[in-house]
Design an enzyme around this catalytic site. Structure first.
Site, PDB file in Angstrom:
ATOM      1  CD  GLN A 112      36.890  38.948  35.490  1.00 38.94           C
ATOM      2  OE1 GLN A 112      37.518  38.510  34.522  1.00 38.94           O
ATOM      3  NE2 GLN A 112      36.992  40.208  35.904  1.00 38.94           N
ATOM      4  CG  HIS A 171      36.497  32.961  36.135  1.00 39.87           C
ATOM      5  ND1 HIS A 171      37.346  34.033  36.005  1.00 39.87           N
ATOM      6  CD2 HIS A 171      35.702  32.962  35.029  1.00 39.87           C
ATOM      7  CE1 HIS A 171      37.092  34.651  34.840  1.00 39.87           C
ATOM      8  NE2 HIS A 171      36.096  34.018  34.236  1.00 39.87           N
ATOM      9  CB  CYS A 199      33.149   8.804  41.760  1.00 35.47           C
ATOM     10  SG  CYS A 199      33.886   9.586  43.225  1.00 35.47           S
ATOM     11  CB  CYS A 245      38.657  10.168  44.668  1.00 37.65           C
ATOM     12  SG  CYS A 245      37.023   9.725  45.245  1.00 37.65           S
ATOM     13  CB  CYS A 282      36.590   6.089  42.589  1.00 36.68           C
ATOM     14  SG  CYS A 282      37.012   7.724  41.938  1.00 36.68           S
ATOM     15  CB  THR A 318      38.531  43.195  36.180  1.00 37.46           C
ATOM     16  OG1 THR A 318      38.813  42.199  35.171  1.00 37.46           O
ATOM     17  CG2 THR A 318      37.488  44.170  35.634  1.00 37.46           C
ATOM     18  CB  SER A 319      43.415  43.420  33.347  1.00 40.45           C
ATOM     19  OG  SER A 319      43.096  42.035  33.281  1.00 40.45           O
ATOM     20  CD  GLU A 378      47.237  48.720  35.351  1.00 41.43           C
ATOM     21  OE1 GLU A 378      48.393  49.071  35.622  1.00 41.43           O
ATOM     22  OE2 GLU A 378      46.925  47.565  34.991  1.00 41.43           O
TER      23      GLU A 378
HETATM   24  C1  BV8 Z   1      35.938  30.201  27.479  1.00 40.68           C
HETATM   25  C2  BV8 Z   1      40.413  30.748  37.132  1.00 40.68           C
HETATM   26  C3  BV8 Z   1      35.233  29.078  25.676  1.00 40.68           C
HETATM   27  C4  BV8 Z   1      41.637  29.939  37.297  1.00 40.68           C
HETATM   28  C5  BV8 Z   1      40.599  32.191  35.167  1.00 40.68           C
HETATM   29  C6  BV8 Z   1      41.182  35.449  22.277  1.00 40.68           C
HETATM   30  C7  BV8 Z   1      40.325  36.539  22.384  1.00 40.68           C
HETATM   31  C8  BV8 Z   1      39.265  36.546  23.288  1.00 40.68           C
HETATM   32  C9  BV8 Z   1      39.061  35.433  24.130  1.00 40.68           C
HETATM   33  C10 BV8 Z   1      39.933  34.372  24.026  1.00 40.68           C
HETATM   34  C11 BV8 Z   1      40.993  34.372  23.118  1.00 40.68           C
HETATM   35  N1  BV8 Z   1      41.656  33.219  23.279  1.00 40.68           N
HETATM   36  C12 BV8 Z   1      41.053  32.472  24.252  1.00 40.68           C
HETATM   37  C13 BV8 Z   1      40.003  33.162  24.688  1.00 40.68           C
HETATM   38  C14 BV8 Z   1      39.076  32.740  25.705  1.00 40.68           C
HETATM   39  C15 BV8 Z   1      39.697  32.899  27.081  1.00 40.68           C
HETATM   40  C16 BV8 Z   1      40.209  34.307  27.280  1.00 40.68           C
HETATM   41  O1  BV8 Z   1      39.440  35.207  27.513  1.00 40.68           O
HETATM   42  N2  BV8 Z   1      41.536  34.468  27.185  1.00 40.68           N
HETATM   43  C17 BV8 Z   1      42.092  35.812  27.323  1.00 40.68           C
HETATM   44  C18 BV8 Z   1      43.276  35.772  28.300  1.00 40.68           C
HETATM   45  C19 BV8 Z   1      42.489  36.322  25.965  1.00 40.68           C
HETATM   46  N3  BV8 Z   1      38.619  32.653  28.004  1.00 40.68           N
HETATM   47  C20 BV8 Z   1      38.377  31.396  28.387  1.00 40.68           C
HETATM   48  O2  BV8 Z   1      39.035  30.434  28.065  1.00 40.68           O
HETATM   49  C21 BV8 Z   1      37.134  31.216  29.244  1.00 40.68           C
HETATM   50  N4  BV8 Z   1      36.386  30.123  28.716  1.00 40.68           N
HETATM   51  O3  BV8 Z   1      36.036  31.172  26.783  1.00 40.68           O
HETATM   52  O4  BV8 Z   1      35.386  29.071  27.079  1.00 40.68           O
HETATM   53  C22 BV8 Z   1      34.472  27.944  25.281  1.00 40.68           C
HETATM   54  C23 BV8 Z   1      33.448  28.167  24.381  1.00 40.68           C
HETATM   55  C24 BV8 Z   1      32.744  27.115  23.938  1.00 40.68           C
HETATM   56  C25 BV8 Z   1      33.053  25.838  24.401  1.00 40.68           C
HETATM   57  C26 BV8 Z   1      34.070  25.630  25.320  1.00 40.68           C
HETATM   58  C27 BV8 Z   1      34.796  26.687  25.772  1.00 40.68           C
HETATM   59  C28 BV8 Z   1      37.502  30.881  30.674  1.00 40.68           C
HETATM   60  C29 BV8 Z   1      38.128  32.093  31.316  1.00 40.68           C
HETATM   61  C30 BV8 Z   1      38.377  31.816  32.794  1.00 40.68           C
HETATM   62  C31 BV8 Z   1      39.808  31.435  32.988  1.00 40.68           C
HETATM   63  N5  BV8 Z   1      40.054  31.282  34.435  1.00 40.68           N
HETATM   64  N6  BV8 Z   1      40.797  31.986  36.469  1.00 40.68           N
HETATM   65  C32 BV8 Z   1      42.547  30.577  38.298  1.00 40.68           C
HETATM   66  O5  BV8 Z   1      42.167  31.577  38.955  1.00 40.68           O
HETATM   67  O6  BV8 Z   1      43.650  30.035  38.417  1.00 40.68           O
HETATM   68  S1  BV8 Z   1      41.009  33.673  34.490  1.00 40.68           S
HETATM   69  C33 BV8 Z   1      41.827  34.675  35.598  1.00 40.68           C
HETATM   70  O7  BV8 Z   1      41.870  35.962  34.963  1.00 40.68           O
HETATM   71  C34 BV8 Z   1      41.120  34.928  36.911  1.00 40.68           C
HETATM   72  O8  BV8 Z   1      39.839  34.353  37.028  1.00 40.68           O
HETATM   73  C35 BV8 Z   1      40.963  36.427  36.921  1.00 40.68           C
HETATM   74  O9  BV8 Z   1      39.883  36.845  37.644  1.00 40.68           O
HETATM   75  C36 BV8 Z   1      40.778  36.655  35.481  1.00 40.68           C
HETATM   76  C37 BV8 Z   1      40.851  38.058  35.015  1.00 40.68           C
HETATM   77  O10 BV8 Z   1      41.972  38.675  35.589  1.00 40.68           O
HETATM   78  P1  BV8 Z   1      41.672  39.933  36.537  1.00 40.68           P
HETATM   79  O11 BV8 Z   1      40.730  39.493  37.602  1.00 40.68           O
HETATM   80  O12 BV8 Z   1      41.259  41.080  35.702  1.00 40.68           O
HETATM   81  O13 BV8 Z   1      43.062  40.157  37.211  1.00 40.68           O
HETATM   82  P2  BV8 Z   1      44.314  40.887  36.564  1.00 40.68           P
HETATM   83  O14 BV8 Z   1      45.501  40.567  37.403  1.00 40.68           O
HETATM   84  O15 BV8 Z   1      44.356  40.622  35.090  1.00 40.68           O
HETATM   85  O16 BV8 Z   1      43.971  42.447  36.728  1.00 40.68           O
HETATM   86  C38 BV8 Z   1      43.909  43.022  38.012  1.00 40.68           C
HETATM   87  C39 BV8 Z   1      43.415  44.445  37.799  1.00 40.68           C
HETATM   88  O17 BV8 Z   1      43.248  45.052  39.078  1.00 40.68           O
HETATM   89  C40 BV8 Z   1      44.398  45.321  37.035  1.00 40.68           C
HETATM   90  O18 BV8 Z   1      43.678  46.098  36.080  1.00 40.68           O
HETATM   91  C41 BV8 Z   1      44.994  46.245  38.123  1.00 40.68           C
HETATM   92  O19 BV8 Z   1      45.281  47.531  37.617  1.00 40.68           O
HETATM   93  C42 BV8 Z   1      43.847  46.314  39.084  1.00 40.68           C
HETATM   94  N7  BV8 Z   1      44.248  46.556  40.485  1.00 40.68           N
HETATM   95  C43 BV8 Z   1      45.317  46.059  41.155  1.00 40.68           C
HETATM   96  N8  BV8 Z   1      45.283  46.490  42.443  1.00 40.68           N
HETATM   97  C44 BV8 Z   1      44.162  47.241  42.578  1.00 40.68           C
HETATM   98  C45 BV8 Z   1      43.499  47.301  41.337  1.00 40.68           C
HETATM   99  N9  BV8 Z   1      42.353  47.980  41.150  1.00 40.68           N
HETATM  100  C46 BV8 Z   1      41.845  48.632  42.223  1.00 40.68           C
HETATM  101  N10 BV8 Z   1      42.425  48.631  43.456  1.00 40.68           N
HETATM  102  C47 BV8 Z   1      43.578  47.955  43.661  1.00 40.68           C
HETATM  103  N11 BV8 Z   1      44.135  47.966  44.888  1.00 40.68           N
HETATM  104 ZN    ZN Z   2      36.131   9.471  43.093  1.00 41.95          ZN
END
Ligand code: BV8
Ligand code: ZN
Length: 252
Positions: free
Chosen positions: A100, A118, A129, A146, A149, A187-188, A214
Site C-alpha cells: 500500500q 496505491h 495532456c 506542465c 500544456c 498495516t493497520s 500492536e
Molecule cells: C476506493 C495514497 C472506491 C495517498 C492512500 C467505509 C468503509 C470501508 C471503506 C471505505 C469507507 N469509506 C470510504 C471507503 C473507501 C476508502 C477506505 O478504505 N477508507 C478507510 C480509511 C475507511 N478507500 C478508498 O477510497 C480507496 N478507493 O475504495 O475506491 C471506488 C469504487 C468504485 C468507484 C470509484 C471508487 C483508495 C484507498 C487508497 C487511499 N490512498 N494512500 C498517500 O499515501 O498520501 S491510503 C494510505 O493508508 C496509505 O496508502 C497507507 O498505506 C494506507 C493504509 O495505511 P497503513 O499503511 O496501514 O499505515 P497506518 O499508519 O494506518 O498503519 C501503520 C501500521 O504499522 C500500524 O498498524 C502500526 O502499528 C504498524 N507499525 C508501525 N511501526 C511498525 C509497525 N509494524 C511493524 N514494525 C514497525 N516498526
Molecule cells: Zn500537459
C-alpha cells in the site's frame, strides 16, 4: 522468537507466498506512518490533502506536501524488513509483494514482483495532456505546471475515492487467490480494498501471518501473529525459513 511448529510445517511445504505491506514496514526507514501518534496525519488532516478535490482546491499545498514526502523517501533507505522479503523470495516457487506504500522502497531493496496498490510517489503526470513527470528528472523549476500544456501535474498515486490501478489490483488478487501463506506486515488493516486481500487468502485455504507492533482489526482472524518490529521479526523468520527449506529455491 521462534516459529511455532504448526507454522514451520506450513512454511516447509508452502509454494506460493505473498506479503501485504503498509506504512509500518517503512517506519524503520524513517518514513512516518499515517495513523500512528507520530503519523503524517496526526498533524495534517487527510481530508485536506490526500484527495482529488483537495488537490483541485489547493494544488500548491497538496503538491508541496507530496514534494516534501518525496524528499523524505529519497533521503530514506530500505531497512532490514524490506531486505528480508527480498531474501524470502528465494525460498519459494513464487513470492509477490503487495504494498500500500508509495515510497518505492520495495523496488529499491530489489523485490522482483511488487504490486503497488496505491501508486508510487516517484511517478507524476499532467492532468491536461498525460505527459509523464517521473523520477529524479521531474525538475519542477518551482512550478507544478506542465511544460507542454500548462496543465496541473499530479502524483501518480491513489487518493481516497479513487480506483486502484487495474493491473496492480489484478496482480494482487491473483497472487492472494493462490497464496499458501500471506505475511501481513505493518498495516493497520483499515484501508479498503487492500484490507480485503487477507480474506481472499483465507477463502482459498491460505494462512495469515501478521507482523505488527500492536493489535489490529486483522489480529483476531490471523492464523499466526508476531508482535514486534518488522525488521526484527522478518529477519528472524527469513533465517528460520532458510533452515526449514534449505537454500535451494523450490522449483518443482
Ligand atoms: C476506493 C495514497 C472506491 C495517498 C492512500 C467505509 C468503509 C470501508 C471503506 C471505505 C469507507 N469509506 C470510504 C471507503 C473507501 C476508502 C477506505 O478504505 N477508507 C478507510 C480509511 C475507511 N478507500 C478508498 O477510497 C480507496 N478507493 O475504495 O475506491 C471506488 C469504487 C468504485 C468507484 C470509484 C471508487 C483508495 C484507498 C487508497 C487511499 N490512498 N494512500 C498517500 O499515501 O498520501 S491510503 C494510505 O493508508 C496509505 O496508502 C497507507 O498505506 C494506507 C493504509 O495505511 P497503513 O499503511 O496501514 O499505515 P497506518 O499508519 O494506518 O498503519 C501503520 C501500521 O504499522 C500500524 O498498524 C502500526 O502499528 C504498524 N507499525 C508501525 N511501526 C511498525 C509497525 N509494524 C511493524 N514494525 C514497525 N516498526
Ligand atoms: Zn500537459
Amino acid at each position: 522468537m521462534s516459529i511455532p511448529e504448526e507454522l514451520q510445517k506450513i512454511l516447509r511445504s508452502a509454494r506460493d507466498v505473498v506479503a501485504l505491506t503498509g506504512a509500518g514496514i517503512s517506519a524503520e526507514s524513517g518514513i512516518p506512518t499515517f495513523r500512528g501518534n507520530d503519523g503524517l496525519w496526526s498533524k495534517l488532516n487527510p481530508e485536506e490533502l490526500a484527495n482529488f478535490d483537495a488537490f483541485l482546491r489547493n494544488p500548491e499545498l497538496v503538491s508541496e506536501w507530496y514534494e516534501h514526502r518525496r524528499q523524505i523517501t529519497r533521503e530514506s533507505k530500505p531497512n532490514p524488513a524490506h531486505y528480508a522479503l527480498v531474501e524470502m523470495e528465494k525460498s519459494f516457487r513464487s513470492f509477490t509483494v503487495i504494498t500500500q506504500n508509495i515510497d518505492n522502497l520495495h523496488k529499491r531493496a530489489g523485490s522482483k514482483t511488487v504490486a503497488e496498490l496505491h501508486g508510487n510517489i516517484e511517478r507524476n503526470y499532467c492532468l491536461g495532456c498525460g505527459k509523464r513527470y517521473d523520477g529524479e528528472e521531474f525538475d519542477r523549476n518551482g512550478s507544478f505546471r506542465c511544460s507542454e500544456c500548462g496543465g496541473l501535474i499530479r502524483p501518480d498515486i491513489v487518493w481516497f475515492g479513487e480506483m486502484l490501478p487495474e493491473d496492480e489490483w489484478a496482480l494482487a488478487e491473483e497472487a492472494a487467490q493462490r497464496a499458501d501463506v500471506m505475511f501481513v506486515v505493518g498495516t493497520s488493516s483499515v484501508v479498503y480494498p487492500a484490507a480485503e486481500l487477507p480474506m481472499t487468502v483465507r477463502r482459498n485455504g491460505g494462512k495469515i501471518v501478521e507482523v505488527n507492533i500492536e493489535e489490529t482489526p486483522l489480529s483476531d482472524s490471523a492464523d499466526f501473529s508476531f508482535k514486534g518490529s518488522a525488521s526484527m521479526v522478518l529477519s528472524e523468520i527469513t533465517d528460520e525459513i532458510k533452515e526449514l527449506r534449505g537454500f535451494a529455491k523450490d522449483t518443482e
